[in-house]
Design a protein around this motif. Structure first.
Motif, PDB file in Angstrom:
ATOM      1  N   ARG A   1      74.834  70.561  58.046  1.00 40.29           N
ATOM      2  CA  ARG A   1      74.130  71.529  58.755  1.00 40.29           C
ATOM      3  C   ARG A   1      74.201  71.268  60.185  1.00 40.29           C
ATOM      4  NH1 ARG A   1      69.861  69.754  54.353  1.00 40.29           N
ATOM      5  NH2 ARG A   1      70.024  71.408  52.831  1.00 40.29           N
ATOM      6  N   THR A   2      73.814  69.930  60.479  1.00 42.10           N
ATOM      7  CA  THR A   2      73.869  69.673  61.981  1.00 42.10           C
ATOM      8  C   THR A   2      74.994  70.264  62.812  1.00 42.10           C
ATOM      9  OG1 THR A   2      72.449  67.903  61.744  1.00 42.10           O
ATOM     10  CG2 THR A   2      73.487  67.749  63.652  1.00 42.10           C
TER      11      THR A   2
ATOM     12  N   SER B   1      75.327  73.886  62.887  1.00 37.87           N
ATOM     13  CA  SER B   1      74.552  74.247  64.011  1.00 37.87           C
ATOM     14  C   SER B   1      74.987  74.138  65.384  1.00 37.87           C
ATOM     15  CB  SER B   1      73.470  73.701  63.767  1.00 37.87           C
ATOM     16  OG  SER B   1      72.385  74.189  64.875  1.00 37.87           O
TER      17      SER B   1
ATOM     18  N   GLN C   1      78.089  76.275  66.841  1.00 37.49           N
ATOM     19  CA  GLN C   1      77.805  77.858  67.034  1.00 37.49           C
ATOM     20  C   GLN C   1      78.209  78.112  68.390  1.00 37.49           C
ATOM     21  OE1 GLN C   1      73.743  78.693  65.789  1.00 37.49           O
ATOM     22  NE2 GLN C   1      74.415  78.606  63.678  1.00 37.49           N
TER      23      GLN C   1
ATOM     24  N   ASP D   1      77.189  77.922  58.516  1.00 37.94           N
ATOM     25  CA  ASP D   1      78.020  78.613  59.410  1.00 37.94           C
ATOM     26  C   ASP D   1      79.438  78.186  59.241  1.00 37.94           C
ATOM     27  OD1 ASP D   1      78.949  80.501  61.084  1.00 37.94           O
ATOM     28  OD2 ASP D   1      77.990  79.603  62.983  1.00 37.94           O
TER      29      ASP D   1
END
Length: 234
Positions: free
Chosen positions: A136-137, A140, A143, A175
């Motif tokens: 997740r980190t 993120s 991006q 993502d």
């Protein structure tokens, strides 16, 4: 007129070498715990058996650079990823710094073009929460760099379990480009059943779509998993 075979061979080799030298270098960052099958994946996907050239040259405390002469491909590996939470934090910080360096560079050969995050299906009952939070980190922070990230499910047998893990990861809406189950080599079970390799050609197709056009020739030059794609590029 006498044809000198040695001269013709030499000229052919020189022409091939010139074409290789003109290719951009494809840089792939491979993340995953020891034993997940990174070396097998790399060696069955790419020519040159890069993962057998040793551990590679350390470029940071936690990242090693693996390359081979005349192969327009560099693998950045994270061999100590599974150790401690503090070390995983260190790995992430070094990865972000590597992405930032590539983004600052004006040379396409210095940028990271793709990230593979490898998870071994056979060794995991489910998707580890610690890895999920780490991903997740990473996704993120990525991006701002927009480097294509693939989650590669290695040793994806049985396929039912691989699909369950794939759907579980997809529900997180990370993502990423894709979750790709792969069995890089045939796997034999007690001389009674052989699971056939699958998934590499699909990863080749997905990467062809995700990579910049300037890297397509280099990618098709080094990949050996999808011969139809190589023929098409030729």
């Amino acid at each position: 007129m006498e044809i000198k075979t040695e001269t013709i061979v030499k000229q052919c080799l020189e022409t091939i070498q010139e074409k290789i030298n003109d290719l951009n270098t494809l840089n792939i960052l491979v993340i995953g715990k020891s034993g997940v099958g990174k070396s097998t994946l790399i060696n069955t996907m790419f020519r040159g058996e890069l993962a057998k050239t040793g551990l590679g040259r350390p470029i940071t405390q936690e990242i090693r650079k693996i390359e081979k002469k005349d192969v327009p491909l560099v693998i950045y590996d994270t061999p100590g990823f599974e150790l401690s939470s503090s070390q995983q934090k260190q790995v992430k910080e070094e990865i972000i710094e590597l992405l930032e360096q590539g983004a600052r560079s004006k040379d396409i050969n210095d940028a990271i073009h793709c990230i593979w995050y490898c998870i071994n299906v056979g060794a995991n009952r489910t998707f580890d929460e610690t890895e999920l939070q780490w991903l997740r980190t990473l996704t993120s922070e990525n991006q701002k760099f927009k480097v294509p990230i693939f989650i590669v499910l290695t040793q994806a047998i049985p396929k039912k379990k691989a699909q369950e893990m794939k759907h579980l990861i997809e529900k997180e809406n990370l993502d990423i480009v894709k979750v790709v189950p792969i069995l890089a080599k045939d796997m034999e079970f007690d001389d009674e059943y052989t699971a056939k390799a699958y998934g590499l050609d699909h990863l080749v197709d997905l990467m062809s779509e995700a990579l910049p056009q300037e890297l397509e020739k280099a990618f098709q030059n080094v990949q050996i998993a999808n011969l139809e794609a190589k023929k098409k590029e030729c």
